[in-house]
Design a protein around this motif. Structure first.
Motif, PDB file in Angstrom:
ATOM      1  N   ASN A   1       5.318 -42.687  93.974  1.00  0.00           N
ATOM      2  CA  ASN A   1       5.347 -41.617  92.966  1.00  0.00           C
ATOM      3  C   ASN A   1       6.398 -40.533  93.193  1.00  0.00           C
ATOM      4  OD1 ASN A   1       3.120 -42.934  91.993  1.00  0.00           O
ATOM      5  ND2 ASN A   1       1.614 -41.491  92.816  1.00  0.00           N
TER       6      ASN A   1
ATOM      7  N   SER B   1      16.136 -53.520  95.682  1.00  0.00           N
ATOM      8  CA  SER B   1      15.148 -53.380  96.744  1.00  0.00           C
ATOM      9  C   SER B   1      15.864 -52.803  97.958  1.00  0.00           C
ATOM     10  CB  SER B   1      14.546 -54.746  97.094  1.00  0.00           C
ATOM     11  OG  SER B   1      13.757 -54.632  98.262  1.00  0.00           O
ATOM     12  N   ARG B   2      15.093 -52.194  98.854  1.00  0.00           N
ATOM     13  CA  ARG B   2      15.724 -51.706 100.094  1.00  0.00           C
ATOM     14  C   ARG B   2      16.093 -52.884 100.987  1.00  0.00           C
ATOM     15  NH1 ARG B   2      10.819 -48.612 102.108  1.00  0.00           N
ATOM     16  NH2 ARG B   2       9.968 -50.492 101.155  1.00  0.00           N
TER      17      ARG B   2
ATOM     18  N   THR C   1       9.599 -53.767  94.244  1.00  0.00           N
ATOM     19  CA  THR C   1       9.338 -55.208  94.112  1.00  0.00           C
ATOM     20  C   THR C   1       7.874 -55.553  94.362  1.00  0.00           C
ATOM     21  OG1 THR C   1      10.056 -55.421  96.408  1.00  0.00           O
ATOM     22  CG2 THR C   1      11.706 -55.915  94.706  1.00  0.00           C
ATOM     23  N   GLY C   2       6.975 -54.622  94.053  1.00  0.00           N
ATOM     24  CA  GLY C   2       5.536 -54.872  94.229  1.00  0.00           C
ATOM     25  C   GLY C   2       4.977 -55.713  93.080  1.00  0.00           C
TER      26      GLY C   2
ATOM     27  N   TYR D   1      -4.656 -41.602  83.913  1.00  0.00           N
ATOM     28  CA  TYR D   1      -5.069 -42.380  82.729  1.00  0.00           C
ATOM     29  C   TYR D   1      -6.053 -41.556  81.891  1.00  0.00           C
ATOM     30  CZ  TYR D   1      -3.157 -46.721  84.719  1.00  0.00           C
ATOM     31  OH  TYR D   1      -2.326 -47.705  85.216  1.00  0.00           O
TER      32      TYR D   1
ATOM     33  N   HIS E   1       9.943 -41.168  91.719  1.00  0.00           N
ATOM     34  CA  HIS E   1      10.151 -41.493  90.305  1.00  0.00           C
ATOM     35  C   HIS E   1      11.184 -40.590  89.635  1.00  0.00           C
ATOM     36  CE1 HIS E   1       5.937 -43.578  89.785  1.00  0.00           C
ATOM     37  NE2 HIS E   1       6.708 -44.161  90.676  1.00  0.00           N
TER      38      HIS E   1
ATOM     39  N   ASN F   1       1.298 -45.596 101.057  1.00  0.00           N
ATOM     40  CA  ASN F   1       1.934 -44.561 100.223  1.00  0.00           C
ATOM     41  C   ASN F   1       0.954 -43.889  99.259  1.00  0.00           C
ATOM     42  OD1 ASN F   1       4.317 -45.281 101.459  1.00  0.00           O
ATOM     43  ND2 ASN F   1       4.989 -46.638  99.798  1.00  0.00           N
TER      44      ASN F   1
ATOM     45  N   GLU G   1       6.972 -45.903  85.881  1.00  0.00           N
ATOM     46  CA  GLU G   1       5.535 -46.061  86.065  1.00  0.00           C
ATOM     47  C   GLU G   1       4.855 -44.686  86.118  1.00  0.00           C
ATOM     48  OE1 GLU G   1       3.014 -47.771  85.850  1.00  0.00           O
ATOM     49  OE2 GLU G   1       4.090 -49.575  85.319  1.00  0.00           O
ATOM     50  N   LYS G   2       3.587 -44.665  85.749  1.00  0.00           N
ATOM     51  CA  LYS G   2       2.800 -43.441  85.888  1.00  0.00           C
ATOM     52  C   LYS G   2       2.572 -43.174  87.359  1.00  0.00           C
ATOM     53  CE  LYS G   2      -0.634 -44.806  87.336  1.00  0.00           C
ATOM     54  NZ  LYS G   2      -1.011 -45.627  88.513  1.00  0.00           N
TER      55      LYS G   2
HETATM   56  N1  LIG Z   1       0.591 -49.387  85.372  1.00  0.00           N
HETATM   57  C1  LIG Z   1      -0.213 -49.896  86.275  1.00  0.00           C
HETATM   58  O1  LIG Z   1      -1.186 -50.561  85.965  1.00  0.00           O
HETATM   59  C2  LIG Z   1       0.123 -49.684  87.714  1.00  0.00           C
HETATM   60  C3  LIG Z   1      -0.523 -50.446  88.682  1.00  0.00           C
HETATM   61  C4  LIG Z   1      -0.142 -50.285  90.009  1.00  0.00           C
HETATM   62  C5  LIG Z   1       0.823 -49.358  90.352  1.00  0.00           C
HETATM   63  N2  LIG Z   1       1.402 -48.609  89.374  1.00  0.00           N
HETATM   64  C6  LIG Z   1       2.421 -47.606  89.720  1.00  0.00           C
HETATM   65  O2  LIG Z   1       3.542 -48.299  90.236  1.00  0.00           O
HETATM   66  C7  LIG Z   1       4.149 -47.544  91.273  1.00  0.00           C
HETATM   67  C8  LIG Z   1       4.283 -48.412  92.497  1.00  0.00           C
HETATM   68  O3  LIG Z   1       3.013 -48.700  92.995  1.00  0.00           O
HETATM   69  P1  LIG Z   1       2.834 -49.654  94.266  1.00  0.00           P
HETATM   70  O4  LIG Z   1       1.418 -49.672  94.613  1.00  0.00           O
HETATM   71  O5  LIG Z   1       3.567 -50.931  94.039  1.00  0.00           O
HETATM   72  O6  LIG Z   1       3.619 -48.764  95.333  1.00  0.00           O
HETATM   73  P2  LIG Z   1       4.207 -49.115  96.790  1.00  0.00           P
HETATM   74  O7  LIG Z   1       3.694 -50.443  97.210  1.00  0.00           O
HETATM   75  O8  LIG Z   1       3.977 -47.968  97.664  1.00  0.00           O
HETATM   76  O9  LIG Z   1       5.773 -49.205  96.528  1.00  0.00           O
HETATM   77  C9  LIG Z   1       6.337 -49.923  95.447  1.00  0.00           C
HETATM   78  C10 LIG Z   1       7.718 -50.388  95.831  1.00  0.00           C
HETATM   79  O10 LIG Z   1       8.540 -49.297  96.181  1.00  0.00           O
HETATM   80  C11 LIG Z   1       9.336 -49.609  97.316  1.00  0.00           C
HETATM   81  N3  LIG Z   1       8.991 -48.688  98.409  1.00  0.00           N
HETATM   82  C12 LIG Z   1       7.874 -48.701  99.184  1.00  0.00           C
HETATM   83  N4  LIG Z   1       7.927 -47.730 100.099  1.00  0.00           N
HETATM   84  C13 LIG Z   1       9.078 -47.089  99.891  1.00  0.00           C
HETATM   85  C14 LIG Z   1       9.707 -45.997 100.538  1.00  0.00           C
HETATM   86  N5  LIG Z   1       9.136 -45.399 101.584  1.00  0.00           N
HETATM   87  N6  LIG Z   1      10.908 -45.594 100.081  1.00  0.00           N
HETATM   88  C15 LIG Z   1      11.497 -46.218  99.047  1.00  0.00           C
HETATM   89  N7  LIG Z   1      10.957 -47.269  98.392  1.00  0.00           N
HETATM   90  C16 LIG Z   1       9.762 -47.688  98.816  1.00  0.00           C
HETATM   91  C17 LIG Z   1       9.006 -51.048  97.713  1.00  0.00           C
HETATM   92  O11 LIG Z   1      10.008 -51.893  97.171  1.00  0.00           O
HETATM   93  P3  LIG Z   1      11.168 -52.460  98.127  1.00  0.00           P
HETATM   94  O12 LIG Z   1      10.543 -52.740  99.459  1.00  0.00           O
HETATM   95  O13 LIG Z   1      11.582 -53.695  97.414  1.00  0.00           O
HETATM   96  O14 LIG Z   1      12.244 -51.424  98.181  1.00  0.00           O
HETATM   97  C18 LIG Z   1       7.699 -51.326  97.028  1.00  0.00           C
HETATM   98  O15 LIG Z   1       7.571 -52.653  96.562  1.00  0.00           O
HETATM   99  C19 LIG Z   1       3.274 -46.313  91.492  1.00  0.00           C
HETATM  100  O16 LIG Z   1       3.878 -45.212  90.876  1.00  0.00           O
HETATM  101  C20 LIG Z   1       1.970 -46.656  90.818  1.00  0.00           C
HETATM  102  O17 LIG Z   1       1.330 -45.526  90.271  1.00  0.00           O
HETATM  103  C21 LIG Z   1       1.083 -48.774  88.082  1.00  0.00           C
END
Ligand SMILES: NC(=O)c1ccc[n+]([C@@H]2O[C@H](COP(=O)([O-])OP(=O)(O)OC[C@H]3O[C@@H](n4cnc5c(N)ncnc54)[C@H](OP(=O)(O)O)[C@@H]3O)[C@@H](O)[C@H]2O)c1
Length: 317
Positions: free
Chosen positions: A72, A33-34, A9-10, A182, A75, A165, A92-93
């Motif tokens: 990551n 979401s958790r 939910t980021g 990328y 995934h 993370n 997501e990548k």
């Molecule tokens: N395409 C793009 O432009 C782009 C940009 C940014 C990121 N991304 C990709 O998107 C992914 C997420 O990135 P992010 O920065 O949002 O990551 P993040 O903040 O670490 O985590 C994303 C979501 O995963 C859940 N989460 C967090 N820690 C967790 C854990 N320990 N165990 C299980 N779930 C957990 C949380 O959702 P809940 O709390 O709701 O469970 C959180 O909102 C990555 O793979 C990144 O490479 C892509």
């Protein structure tokens, strides 16, 4: 209309949901979401949907497509679970953290040819990516230098002693996995799979790479990739062809493409995820196997190179 369920939910999930809804091909129906409050708050800020905190219930719902934007290292297992529940998947990548994970997904997809799985490598689907692609497939290539370095919004927390993370090896974090991929997409799509590849990272104390340089050897020419999450770079990226040089303002956010002094193309996207969302929707709705195969083959080659780069730097997850 494809029913969309999301994991994570980021902010990036919000951006993808906005892009998906803008295609008029997806409707958000489920949010995992958790935490109940995070799911509900996400729904309040995006669109009406059902909140889930149990993965089995979420995957047991009637969603057609699951979008995964979790850390990551989760995934591949989440994508496998979604395929097992007969859902199409957008991840997501980086799609995977190891070559073995890619193998497992490939095998699962072979068993269910009616299902598609896409890696959300957003820039690949943008018009300007194709502009560069047309150039590299038409011209003799003599080399390239591609850069993507950004000071992470989470780096201050890391410097203050926390372990976000994206800087945590347990979650397969680091510069290559986050931004370097990328550039690997660029290189593989534009020049093909290199004969050899090495990555020279600078490691942070957590054990992930904060920045690094990769060298991809193509026999007649070589390509240098520069990536990092601990500084900002405004260096343009360049592709060399004899006396001519194709320049991109940024190899992953392709706003302006120039050939020497001439602007070939320029586009500023309000939501850079719309092109990929439209591609995925069209492929899934139209059961367009060619569109899936093309994206999957590219992802396969990209992750072969990612694996070689990680191995060369002893970056094992
Ligand atoms: N395409 C793009 O432009 C782009 C940009 C940014 C990121 N991304 C990709 O998107 C992914 C997420 O990135 P992010 O920065 O949002 O990551 P993040 O903040 O670490 O985590 C994303 C979501 O995963 C859940 N989460 C967090 N820690 C967790 C854990 N320990 N165990 C299980 N779930 C957990 C949380 O959702 P809940 O709390 O709701 O469970 C959180 O909102 C990555 O793979 C990144 O490479 C892509």
């Amino acid at each position: 209309m494809l029913k969309l369920g999301v994991i994570g939910t980021g902010w990036i999930t919000k951006q993808f949901v906005a892009a998906a809804r803008a295609t008029n091909a997806f409707e958000l129906t489920a949010v995992y979401s958790r935490h109940e409050e995070s799911a509900q708050s996400f729904i309040d800020q995006t669109a009406p949907a059902t909140a889930y905190t149990k993965m089995d219930d979420f995957l047991g719902s009637d969603v057609d497509v699951v979008y995964i934007a979790s850390p990551n290292s989760l995934h591949a297992s989440q994508a496998l679970a979604a395929l097992d529940a007969d859902k199409h998947v957008i991840v997501e990548k980086p799609l995977v953290a190891t070559a073995m994970e890619f193998e497992k997904l490939d095998e699962a997809l072979r068993k269910k040819p009616q299902l598609y799985l896409f890696e959300a490598a957003r820039h690949v689907y943008e018009h300007n990516f194709q502009v560069v692609n047309d150039f590299t497939h038409r011209q003799q290539i003599d080399g390239a230098t591609l850069t993507y370095m950004k000071y992470s919004s989470k780096y201050d927390a890391f410097l203050a002693g926390k372990l976000p993370n994206v800087f945590n090896p347990e979650f397969a974090g680091g510069a290559l996995m986050d931004l370097g991929i990328y550039l690997v997409y660029d290189a593989v799509a534009w020049f093909g799979v290199p004969d050899n590849a090495v990555y020279l990272p600078h490691f942070l104390k957590s054990g992930v790479d904060g920045d690094g340089v990769a060298r991809l050897d193509y026999g007649d020419f070589s390509v240098t990739l520069i990536t990092g999450k601990t500084t900002n770079s405004s260096l343009p990226s360049e592709i060399y062809s004899g006396r001519q040089t194709l320049t991109m303002d940024n190899a992953a956010e392709l706003e302006t493409i120039k050939l020497d002094d001439q602007v070939l193309s320029t586009e500023k996207l309000a939501n850079p995820m719309e092109a990929e969302a439209a591609y995925f929707a069209k492929a899934i709705t139209g059961q367009d196997r060619n569109a899936f195969d093309k994206a999957w083959q590219l992802a396969k080659e990209v992750h072969q190179v990612m694996s070689i780069l990680r191995t060369s730097a002893n970056l094992d997850f």
